[in-house]
Scaffold this motif. Structure first.
Motif, mmCIF file in Angstrom:
data_model
loop_
_atom_site.group_PDB
_atom_site.id
_atom_site.type_symbol
_atom_site.label_atom_id
_atom_site.label_comp_id
_atom_site.label_asym_id
_atom_site.label_seq_id
_atom_site.Cartn_x
_atom_site.Cartn_y
_atom_site.Cartn_z
ATOM 1 N N ALA A 64 23.536 -10.980 -37.172
ATOM 2 C CA ALA A 64 22.473 -10.054 -36.762
ATOM 3 C C ALA A 64 23.049 -8.694 -36.384
ATOM 4 O O ALA A 64 22.496 -7.647 -36.727
ATOM 5 C CB ALA A 64 21.703 -10.654 -35.580
ATOM 6 N N TRP A 65 24.190 -8.698 -35.668
ATOM 7 C CA TRP A 65 24.837 -7.432 -35.311
ATOM 8 C C TRP A 65 25.271 -6.686 -36.562
ATOM 9 O O TRP A 65 25.112 -5.464 -36.659
ATOM 10 C CB TRP A 65 26.046 -7.731 -34.423
ATOM 11 C CG TRP A 65 26.843 -6.507 -34.087
ATOM 12 C CD1 TRP A 65 26.619 -5.609 -33.085
ATOM 13 C CD2 TRP A 65 27.996 -6.036 -34.794
ATOM 14 N NE1 TRP A 65 27.562 -4.622 -33.117
ATOM 15 C CE2 TRP A 65 28.420 -4.851 -34.150
ATOM 16 C CE3 TRP A 65 28.703 -6.496 -35.891
ATOM 17 C CZ2 TRP A 65 29.523 -4.138 -34.581
ATOM 18 C CZ3 TRP A 65 29.803 -5.775 -36.321
ATOM 19 C CH2 TRP A 65 30.205 -4.614 -35.665
ATOM 20 N N GLU A 66 25.839 -7.421 -37.543
ATOM 21 C CA GLU A 66 26.270 -6.791 -38.787
ATOM 22 C C GLU A 66 25.098 -6.150 -39.516
ATOM 23 O O GLU A 66 25.179 -5.007 -39.987
ATOM 24 C CB GLU A 66 26.951 -7.828 -39.680
ATOM 25 C CG GLU A 66 27.501 -7.263 -40.979
ATOM 26 C CD GLU A 66 28.138 -8.326 -41.853
ATOM 27 O OE1 GLU A 66 28.668 -7.988 -42.915
ATOM 28 O OE2 GLU A 66 28.089 -9.518 -41.475
ATOM 29 N N GLU A 67 23.987 -6.883 -39.617
ATOM 30 C CA GLU A 67 22.803 -6.335 -40.279
ATOM 31 C C GLU A 67 22.288 -5.107 -39.551
ATOM 32 O O GLU A 67 21.890 -4.112 -40.170
ATOM 33 C CB GLU A 67 21.713 -7.413 -40.362
ATOM 34 C CG GLU A 67 22.059 -8.595 -41.251
ATOM 35 C CD GLU A 67 22.196 -8.183 -42.709
ATOM 36 O OE1 GLU A 67 21.553 -7.202 -43.109
ATOM 37 O OE2 GLU A 67 22.951 -8.844 -43.446
ATOM 38 N N SER A 68 22.321 -5.162 -38.207
ATOM 39 C CA SER A 68 21.854 -4.016 -37.420
ATOM 40 C C SER A 68 22.739 -2.797 -37.641
ATOM 41 O O SER A 68 22.247 -1.675 -37.820
ATOM 42 C CB SER A 68 21.832 -4.384 -35.933
ATOM 43 O OG SER A 68 21.452 -3.275 -35.143
ATOM 44 N N ILE A 99 27.888 -17.192 -34.745
ATOM 45 C CA ILE A 99 27.851 -16.709 -36.132
ATOM 46 C C ILE A 99 26.539 -15.976 -36.415
ATOM 47 O O ILE A 99 26.511 -14.925 -37.052
ATOM 48 C CB ILE A 99 28.047 -17.885 -37.101
ATOM 49 C CG1 ILE A 99 29.486 -18.417 -36.999
ATOM 50 C CG2 ILE A 99 27.758 -17.454 -38.539
ATOM 51 C CD1 ILE A 99 29.717 -19.692 -37.780
ATOM 52 N N SER A 100 25.424 -16.553 -35.909
ATOM 53 C CA SER A 100 24.128 -15.895 -36.127
ATOM 54 C C SER A 100 24.059 -14.550 -35.413
ATOM 55 O O SER A 100 23.526 -13.574 -35.943
ATOM 56 C CB SER A 100 23.000 -16.803 -35.646
ATOM 57 O OG SER A 100 23.103 -17.040 -34.252
#
Length: 206
Positions: free
Chosen positions: A101-105, A96-97
C-alpha cells in the motif's frame, strides 16, 4: 531366621537398592550354621530377580507411551507454537500488505507530481509562445505600417521626379518653339533683303 531375612529384603527393596553381594552375605555366614547359609544363598538372589521384571514392565509401559496421546502440557506447548506461527504469518502478511500500500501510494504521489510539473511546463510553453506570437504580430504590423509609409514616400518621390521631368520637357519644347520661330523670322528677313546669313556664308566659305 532364613525366612525372616528374605521378607525383610523384599520389603526393603522397593525403597532402597539391594546391598552388594560381596559384603552382606559374609556376615550371615559367620553367625549361623552352614545350612542356613545355603538357604540364604538360595533366597538372597531372588529379590533382584523379582525387581527386574517390574522395572522391565515399567520400561515397557514407558516405551508404549509415545504411541499414545501426548500429555496436556505438550498439547498446550504445541498449540502455543502453532499459534505463534500463525501470528507470525499474519504479521508478515500484514507487513507485506502495508508495504504494498505504501509503494502504491508513493507511486501515485510521484505520478501526480510529475503530471503537475508537466502541466505547468505545457502552460508555460503555451504562454511563452503566445507572447512571442503577439510580439511577432506587433512587429509585422509595425513593419507593414513602415512599409506602407515607405511605399507612399517612394511614390511621392517618383511623382516629384516625374513632375520635374515634365517641367524640363515643357521648357525644352518651349525653347524649341522659340528657336523655330526665330529661325523662320530670320529666314523671311533674309529673303526679303536678298542677303544671306553670315554664319551660314562663313560656313560655306570655309
Amino acid at each position: 531366621m532364613a525366612e525372616e531375612e528374605p521378607k525383610k529384603l523384599e520389603t526393603e527393596t522397593p525403597t532402597q537398592p539391594p546391598p552388594p553381594p560381596s559384603t552382606e552375605p559374609a556376615a550371615p555366614a559367620a553367625a549361623e550354621p552352614p545350612k542356613d547359609v545355603a538357604d540364604d544363598k538360595t533366597v538372597i538372589p531372588s529379590p533382584p530377580a523379582e525387581d527386574k521384571p517390574v522395572e522391565s514392565k515399567a520400561l515397557a509401559v514407558v516405551d508404549k507411551a509415545p504411541g499414545a496421546e501426548p500429555p496436556a502440557g505438550e498439547k498446550s506447548t504445541e498449540g502455543s507454537v502453532n499459534r505463534d506461527a500463525v501470528l507470525a504469518r499474519v504479521e508478515t502478511e500484514k507487513r507485506i500488505s502495508l508495504i504494498k500500500a505504501w509503494e502504491e501510494s508513493e507511486k501515485s504521489k510521484a505520478e501526480n507530481k510529475a503530471h503537475k510539473k508537466l502541466s505547468s511546463i505545457v502552460s508555460w510553453e503555451n504562454s511563452r509562445k503566445a507572447a512571442v506570437e503577439a510580439e511577432l504580430k506587433k512587429i509585422e504590423e509595425q513593419l507593414e505600417k513602415k512599409k506602407a509609409e515607405y511605399v507612399e514616400k517612394m511614390k511621392n518621390k517618383m511623382a516629384l521626379i516625374h513632375k520635374e521631368a515634365e517641367e524640363k520637357r515643357a521648357m525644352i519644347e518651349a525653347k524649341r518653339g522659340e528657336d523655330l520661330l526665330k529661325a523662320e523670322e530670320l529666314a523671311a528677313k533674309y529673303r526679303a533683303t536678298g542677303s544671306a546669313p553670315k554664319k551660314l556664308v562663313g560656313c560655306f566659305g570655309s
